[in-house]
Design a protein around this motif. Structure first.
Motif, PDB file in Angstrom:
ATOM      1  N   UNK A 143      -8.100  -3.684  -9.617  1.00 53.88           N
ATOM      2  CA  UNK A 143      -7.906  -3.901  -7.763  1.00 53.88           C
ATOM      3  C   UNK A 143      -8.256  -5.144  -7.255  1.00 53.88           C
ATOM      4  N   UNK A 144      -7.349  -6.560  -7.105  1.00 54.86           N
ATOM      5  CA  UNK A 144      -7.318  -7.566  -6.841  1.00 54.86           C
ATOM      6  C   UNK A 144      -7.700  -7.560  -5.471  1.00 54.86           C
ATOM      7  N   UNK A 145      -7.434  -7.427  -4.175  1.00 56.33           N
ATOM      8  CA  UNK A 145      -7.678  -6.799  -3.065  1.00 56.33           C
ATOM      9  C   UNK A 145      -7.560  -5.812  -2.076  1.00 56.33           C
ATOM     10  N   UNK A 146      -7.452  -5.597  -0.828  1.00 53.22           N
ATOM     11  CA  UNK A 146      -7.653  -4.769  -0.168  1.00 53.22           C
ATOM     12  C   UNK A 146      -7.697  -5.032   1.458  1.00 53.22           C
ATOM     13  N   UNK A 168      -3.963   0.758  17.937  1.00 52.75           N
ATOM     14  CA  UNK A 168      -4.695   1.401  17.421  1.00 52.75           C
ATOM     15  C   UNK A 168      -3.429   1.554  16.061  1.00 52.75           C
ATOM     16  N   UNK A 169      -2.712   0.933  15.781  1.00 55.18           N
ATOM     17  CA  UNK A 169      -2.037   0.734  14.493  1.00 55.18           C
ATOM     18  C   UNK A 169      -2.373  -0.156  13.418  1.00 55.18           C
ATOM     19  N   UNK A 170      -2.614   0.357  12.570  1.00 55.90           N
ATOM     20  CA  UNK A 170      -3.610  -0.427  11.480  1.00 55.90           C
ATOM     21  C   UNK A 170      -2.665  -1.137  10.284  1.00 55.90           C
ATOM     22  N   UNK A 171      -1.774  -2.557   9.971  1.00 54.33           N
ATOM     23  CA  UNK A 171      -1.341  -2.208   8.471  1.00 54.33           C
ATOM     24  C   UNK A 171      -2.505  -2.675   7.326  1.00 54.33           C
ATOM     25  N   UNK A 172      -2.122  -2.117   6.292  1.00 50.27           N
ATOM     26  CA  UNK A 172      -3.467  -2.137   5.157  1.00 50.27           C
ATOM     27  C   UNK A 172      -2.819  -2.859   3.963  1.00 50.27           C
ATOM     28  N   UNK A 173      -2.866  -3.998   3.001  1.00 58.30           N
ATOM     29  CA  UNK A 173      -1.481  -4.235   1.733  1.00 58.30           C
ATOM     30  C   UNK A 173      -3.809  -4.452   0.214  1.00 58.30           C
ATOM     31  N   UNK A 174      -3.104  -3.231  -0.251  1.00 56.35           N
ATOM     32  CA  UNK A 174      -3.648  -3.553  -1.532  1.00 56.35           C
ATOM     33  C   UNK A 174      -2.749  -4.110  -2.926  1.00 56.35           C
ATOM     34  N   UNK A 175      -3.377  -5.239  -3.135  1.00 48.28           N
ATOM     35  CA  UNK A 175      -3.359  -5.748  -4.219  1.00 48.28           C
ATOM     36  C   UNK A 175      -3.452  -5.144  -5.423  1.00 48.28           C
ATOM     37  N   UNK A 176      -3.176  -4.101  -6.549  1.00 50.23           N
ATOM     38  CA  UNK A 176      -3.510  -4.345  -7.915  1.00 50.23           C
ATOM     39  C   UNK A 176      -2.654  -5.001  -8.653  1.00 50.23           C
ATOM     40  N   UNK A 177      -3.484  -5.525  -9.900  1.00 52.69           N
ATOM     41  CA  UNK A 177      -3.181  -5.656 -10.884  1.00 52.69           C
ATOM     42  C   UNK A 177      -3.484  -5.202 -12.618  1.00 52.69           C
ATOM     43  N   UNK A 178      -2.543  -5.367 -13.718  1.00 48.79           N
ATOM     44  CA  UNK A 178      -3.757  -4.874 -14.607  1.00 48.79           C
ATOM     45  C   UNK A 178      -3.961  -6.151 -15.356  1.00 48.79           C
ATOM     46  N   UNK A 179      -4.597  -6.656 -16.000  1.00 48.64           N
ATOM     47  CA  UNK A 179      -5.555  -7.271 -16.329  1.00 48.64           C
ATOM     48  C   UNK A 179      -5.952  -7.182 -17.812  1.00 48.64           C
ATOM     49  N   UNK A 180      -5.566  -5.841 -18.478  1.00 45.03           N
ATOM     50  CA  UNK A 180      -5.688  -5.429 -19.496  1.00 45.03           C
ATOM     51  C   UNK A 180      -4.456  -6.442 -20.507  1.00 45.03           C
ATOM     52  N   UNK A 195      -0.239  -8.329 -16.821  1.00 40.71           N
ATOM     53  CA  UNK A 195      -0.325  -9.593 -15.905  1.00 40.71           C
ATOM     54  C   UNK A 195       0.626  -9.146 -14.731  1.00 40.71           C
ATOM     55  N   UNK A 196       0.778  -7.748 -15.139  1.00 44.22           N
ATOM     56  CA  UNK A 196       2.090  -7.792 -13.591  1.00 44.22           C
ATOM     57  C   UNK A 196       1.070  -6.802 -12.346  1.00 44.22           C
ATOM     58  N   UNK A 197       1.691  -7.519 -11.248  1.00 47.11           N
ATOM     59  CA  UNK A 197       0.945  -7.643  -9.531  1.00 47.11           C
ATOM     60  C   UNK A 197       1.968  -6.632  -9.613  1.00 47.11           C
ATOM     61  N   UNK A 198       1.267  -5.773  -8.296  1.00 48.53           N
ATOM     62  CA  UNK A 198       2.005  -4.840  -7.283  1.00 48.53           C
ATOM     63  C   UNK A 198       1.638  -5.010  -5.923  1.00 48.53           C
ATOM     64  N   UNK A 199       1.745  -4.798  -5.003  1.00 44.99           N
ATOM     65  CA  UNK A 199       1.790  -4.804  -3.304  1.00 44.99           C
ATOM     66  C   UNK A 199       2.196  -3.726  -3.221  1.00 44.99           C
ATOM     67  N   UNK A 200       0.987  -3.331  -2.313  1.00 44.09           N
ATOM     68  CA  UNK A 200       1.415  -1.120  -1.502  1.00 44.09           C
ATOM     69  C   UNK A 200       1.125  -2.114  -0.349  1.00 44.09           C
ATOM     70  N   UNK A 228     -10.944   1.895  -9.568  1.00 42.54           N
ATOM     71  CA  UNK A 228     -11.345   1.171  -9.010  1.00 42.54           C
ATOM     72  C   UNK A 228     -11.343   0.907  -7.333  1.00 42.54           C
ATOM     73  N   UNK A 229     -11.918   1.140  -6.648  1.00 42.42           N
ATOM     74  CA  UNK A 229     -12.415   1.155  -5.085  1.00 42.42           C
ATOM     75  C   UNK A 229     -12.518   0.240  -4.384  1.00 42.42           C
TER      76      UNK A 229
END
Length: 92
Positions: free
Chosen positions: A1-4, A12-24, A54-59, A84-85
């Protein structure tokens, strides 16, 4: 995981972004993600993801907390054999 990160808070509303990247150097299949809000609620992915090298996904995911306070939200990306957490503090 690149970032959270918490990219937005509105009352009271939170918006989260997860960035995942395949480094393999190989494809990673059957990837699932989750966010534990630390408010007795867990957000889970509904469809598995596959990433080529090397592909990245944004959640993006939103959660409406029931009351103000400081919470520790934890994002996890896994495919059964790899995991990864990352945890962040969220103040509502």
């Amino acid at each position: 995981m690149s970032s959270f990160t918490n990219i937005s808070i509105n009352q009271t509303k939170a918006v989260f972004e997860i960035v995942g990247r395949n480094v393999l150097n190989e494809n990673i299949n059957n990837i699932n993600w989750s966010i534990n809000t630390s408010n007795n609620y867990k957000i889970n992915s509904t469809l598995p993801i596959s990433l080529i090298p090397n592909q990245t996904i944004y959640i993006y995911s939103a959660y409406n907390y029931s009351s103000s306070g400081t919470y520790t939200a934890t994002a996890t990306i896994s495919n059964g054999s790899l995991q990864d957490s990352k945890a962040i503090s969220v103040t509502i």
